[in-house]
Write a protein that holds these residues in place. Sequence first.
Motif, PDB file in Angstrom:
ATOM      1  N   HIS A   1       1.345   1.928   6.397  1.00  0.00           N
ATOM      2  CA  HIS A   1       1.555   1.484   7.774  1.00  0.00           C
ATOM      3  C   HIS A   1       0.425   0.625   8.322  1.00  0.00           C
ATOM      4  CE1 HIS A   1       5.130   3.897   7.977  1.00  0.00           C
ATOM      5  NE2 HIS A   1       4.456   4.949   7.565  1.00  0.00           N
ATOM      6  N   SER A   2      -0.753   0.722   7.737  1.00  0.00           N
ATOM      7  CA  SER A   2      -1.865  -0.086   8.241  1.00  0.00           C
ATOM      8  C   SER A   2      -2.073  -1.307   7.355  1.00  0.00           C
ATOM      9  CB  SER A   2      -3.153   0.735   8.295  1.00  0.00           C
ATOM     10  OG  SER A   2      -3.653   0.955   6.989  1.00  0.00           O
ATOM     11  N   LYS A   3      -2.597  -2.360   7.933  1.00  0.00           N
ATOM     12  CA  LYS A   3      -2.862  -3.588   7.179  1.00  0.00           C
ATOM     13  C   LYS A   3      -3.832  -3.335   6.028  1.00  0.00           C
ATOM     14  CE  LYS A   3      -1.912  -7.049  10.676  1.00  0.00           C
ATOM     15  NZ  LYS A   3      -2.412  -8.174  11.463  1.00  0.00           N
ATOM     16  N   GLY A   4      -4.816  -2.498   6.262  1.00  0.00           N
ATOM     17  CA  GLY A   4      -5.792  -2.190   5.219  1.00  0.00           C
ATOM     18  C   GLY A   4      -5.160  -1.483   4.033  1.00  0.00           C
ATOM     19  N   THR A   5      -4.272  -0.536   4.312  1.00  0.00           N
ATOM     20  CA  THR A   5      -3.600   0.197   3.234  1.00  0.00           C
ATOM     21  C   THR A   5      -2.669  -0.724   2.464  1.00  0.00           C
ATOM     22  OG1 THR A   5      -3.707   2.193   4.585  1.00  0.00           O
ATOM     23  CG2 THR A   5      -2.223   2.244   2.692  1.00  0.00           C
ATOM     24  N   VAL A   6      -1.928  -1.558   3.172  1.00  0.00           N
ATOM     25  CA  VAL A   6      -1.024  -2.513   2.509  1.00  0.00           C
ATOM     26  C   VAL A   6      -1.830  -3.458   1.630  1.00  0.00           C
ATOM     27  CG1 VAL A   6       0.553  -4.453   2.881  1.00  0.00           C
ATOM     28  CG2 VAL A   6       0.791  -2.375   4.240  1.00  0.00           C
ATOM     29  N   THR A   7      -2.928  -3.964   2.172  1.00  0.00           N
ATOM     30  CA  THR A   7      -3.792  -4.857   1.391  1.00  0.00           C
ATOM     31  C   THR A   7      -4.296  -4.147   0.138  1.00  0.00           C
ATOM     32  OG1 THR A   7      -4.449  -6.047   3.393  1.00  0.00           O
ATOM     33  CG2 THR A   7      -5.875  -6.284   1.474  1.00  0.00           C
TER      34      THR A   7
ATOM     35  N   LEU B   1      -1.398 -13.598  -1.980  1.00  0.00           N
ATOM     36  CA  LEU B   1      -0.489 -12.556  -1.485  1.00  0.00           C
ATOM     37  C   LEU B   1      -0.978 -11.954  -0.165  1.00  0.00           C
ATOM     38  CD1 LEU B   1       0.649 -10.765  -4.767  1.00  0.00           C
ATOM     39  CD2 LEU B   1       1.933 -12.372  -3.346  1.00  0.00           C
ATOM     40  N   VAL B   2      -2.274 -11.748  -0.025  1.00  0.00           N
ATOM     41  CA  VAL B   2      -2.790 -11.237   1.242  1.00  0.00           C
ATOM     42  C   VAL B   2      -2.600 -12.285   2.335  1.00  0.00           C
ATOM     43  CG1 VAL B   2      -4.894 -10.519   2.472  1.00  0.00           C
ATOM     44  CG2 VAL B   2      -4.377  -9.564   0.214  1.00  0.00           C
ATOM     45  N   ALA B   3      -2.826 -13.563   1.991  1.00  0.00           N
ATOM     46  CA  ALA B   3      -2.612 -14.644   2.967  1.00  0.00           C
ATOM     47  C   ALA B   3      -1.141 -14.735   3.377  1.00  0.00           C
ATOM     48  CB  ALA B   3      -3.087 -15.977   2.401  1.00  0.00           C
ATOM     49  N   ILE B   4      -0.231 -14.406   2.478  1.00  0.00           N
ATOM     50  CA  ILE B   4       1.198 -14.383   2.808  1.00  0.00           C
ATOM     51  C   ILE B   4       1.517 -13.150   3.653  1.00  0.00           C
ATOM     52  CG2 ILE B   4       3.522 -14.074   1.850  1.00  0.00           C
ATOM     53  CD1 ILE B   4       2.581 -15.779  -0.553  1.00  0.00           C
ATOM     54  N   TYR B   5       0.922 -12.012   3.296  1.00  0.00           N
ATOM     55  CA  TYR B   5       1.214 -10.762   4.001  1.00  0.00           C
ATOM     56  C   TYR B   5       0.818 -10.826   5.480  1.00  0.00           C
ATOM     57  CZ  TYR B   5       0.603  -6.135   5.874  1.00  0.00           C
ATOM     58  OH  TYR B   5       0.643  -5.057   6.705  1.00  0.00           O
ATOM     59  N   LEU B   6      -0.338 -11.355   5.763  1.00  0.00           N
ATOM     60  CA  LEU B   6      -0.850 -11.315   7.145  1.00  0.00           C
ATOM     61  C   LEU B   6       0.115 -11.945   8.150  1.00  0.00           C
ATOM     62  CD1 LEU B   6      -4.652 -11.860   6.461  1.00  0.00           C
ATOM     63  CD2 LEU B   6      -3.474  -9.733   7.046  1.00  0.00           C
ATOM     64  N   PRO B   7       0.657 -13.146   7.919  1.00  0.00           N
ATOM     65  CA  PRO B   7       1.608 -13.692   8.898  1.00  0.00           C
ATOM     66  C   PRO B   7       3.060 -13.250   8.659  1.00  0.00           C
ATOM     67  CG  PRO B   7       1.094 -15.370   7.289  1.00  0.00           C
ATOM     68  CD  PRO B   7       0.242 -14.177   6.963  1.00  0.00           C
ATOM     69  N   ALA B   8       3.373 -12.759   7.459  1.00  0.00           N
ATOM     70  CA  ALA B   8       4.767 -12.439   7.141  1.00  0.00           C
ATOM     71  C   ALA B   8       4.889 -11.118   6.393  1.00  0.00           C
ATOM     72  CB  ALA B   8       5.378 -13.571   6.314  1.00  0.00           C
TER      73      ALA B   8
ATOM     74  N   GLN C   1       7.015  -8.863   6.566  1.00  0.00           N
ATOM     75  CA  GLN C   1       8.394  -8.521   6.214  1.00  0.00           C
ATOM     76  C   GLN C   1       8.739  -8.947   4.771  1.00  0.00           C
ATOM     77  OE1 GLN C   1       7.448 -10.781   8.459  1.00  0.00           O
ATOM     78  NE2 GLN C   1       8.587 -12.686   8.141  1.00  0.00           N
ATOM     79  N   LEU C   2       7.999  -9.898   4.215  1.00  0.00           N
ATOM     80  CA  LEU C   2       8.265 -10.315   2.832  1.00  0.00           C
ATOM     81  C   LEU C   2       7.911  -9.229   1.820  1.00  0.00           C
ATOM     82  CD1 LEU C   2       7.086 -14.034   2.883  1.00  0.00           C
ATOM     83  CD2 LEU C   2       9.420 -13.150   2.945  1.00  0.00           C
ATOM     84  N   PHE C   3       7.103  -8.269   2.230  1.00  0.00           N
ATOM     85  CA  PHE C   3       6.693  -7.191   1.343  1.00  0.00           C
ATOM     86  C   PHE C   3       7.529  -5.930   1.519  1.00  0.00           C
ATOM     87  CE2 PHE C   3       3.296 -10.150   1.354  1.00  0.00           C
ATOM     88  CZ  PHE C   3       2.717 -10.059   0.102  1.00  0.00           C
ATOM     89  N   ARG C   4       8.511  -5.999   2.390  1.00  0.00           N
ATOM     90  CA  ARG C   4       9.400  -4.869   2.631  1.00  0.00           C
ATOM     91  C   ARG C   4      10.819  -5.259   2.226  1.00  0.00           C
ATOM     92  NH1 ARG C   4       5.507  -1.445   3.811  1.00  0.00           N
ATOM     93  NH2 ARG C   4       4.428  -1.739   5.758  1.00  0.00           N
ATOM     94  N   VAL C   5      11.518  -4.313   1.680  1.00  0.00           N
ATOM     95  CA  VAL C   5      12.924  -4.543   1.325  1.00  0.00           C
ATOM     96  C   VAL C   5      13.767  -4.064   2.480  1.00  0.00           C
ATOM     97  CG1 VAL C   5      14.758  -3.990  -0.293  1.00  0.00           C
ATOM     98  CG2 VAL C   5      12.423  -4.260  -1.124  1.00  0.00           C
ATOM     99  N   SER C   6      14.550  -4.971   3.047  1.00  0.00           N
ATOM    100  CA  SER C   6      15.420  -4.562   4.156  1.00  0.00           C
ATOM    101  C   SER C   6      16.606  -3.793   3.609  1.00  0.00           C
ATOM    102  CB  SER C   6      15.887  -5.790   4.949  1.00  0.00           C
ATOM    103  OG  SER C   6      16.548  -6.683   4.103  1.00  0.00           O
ATOM    104  N   LYS C   7      16.988  -2.783   4.324  1.00  0.00           N
ATOM    105  CA  LYS C   7      18.111  -1.920   3.885  1.00  0.00           C
ATOM    106  C   LYS C   7      19.420  -2.445   4.403  1.00  0.00           C
ATOM    107  CE  LYS C   7      15.345   1.064   2.006  1.00  0.00           C
ATOM    108  NZ  LYS C   7      15.043   1.036   0.677  1.00  0.00           N
TER     109      LYS C   7
END
Length: 189
Positions: free
Chosen positions: A109-115, A174-181, A183-189
């Motif tokens: 849930h946190s940016k640090g953990t995702v990174t 990938l981190v540069a992509i994650y920060l603004p987007a 949702q690209l790292f999550r699979v929508s149900k």
Amino acid sequence: MMQETKLNVLVEGAVMVAFAEALEYIPHTVGVSAIEVQFGLIPLVLYALRRGVKPGLTAGLVWGLLDMVLRGFSSGSVLNAWQGILEYPIAFAVVGLAGFAAAGLAGAHSKGTVTGYIILGTILGALAKYFCHFIAGIIYWGSYAPKGQSAWLYSLIVNGGSAVVSTIVTVLVLVAIYLPAPQLFRVSK
């Protein structure tokens, strides 16, 4: 619904494989020691982080076969069947091991953990790939080592350098992509 999900995973994998292969045509040799940046790791690691190990391994296998046919044979990088299998289908497939970080990433849930999970997945996938190249370097490419240098040291320098540079580039992108987007790292149900 299950068929639609499988189709989505398959289509997403095909797109990521095509993107990974297209990125391989960007000049990517650094310096005089044949260190190569594998830009194709970026979409494949992203796919494995989104979809998990099995789809990641499958997409990597397809990418390896495609790269062997389109670039490996024509560049003289396939010396024999065993070396070709190790350095293309197997080495590219194990990039999918980045998917081991997918479950943790999905629950983060946190940016640090995702990174952290992005870094972990990238390291797993890239190091597994370059371990295969390292072994092939010792067995098949050792004769190209400079006079007086052992095959394993030569392979460690060339493949280790490529692994470090490719891992760093993949993590940064990938981190540069994650920060603004994110949702690209999550699979929508």
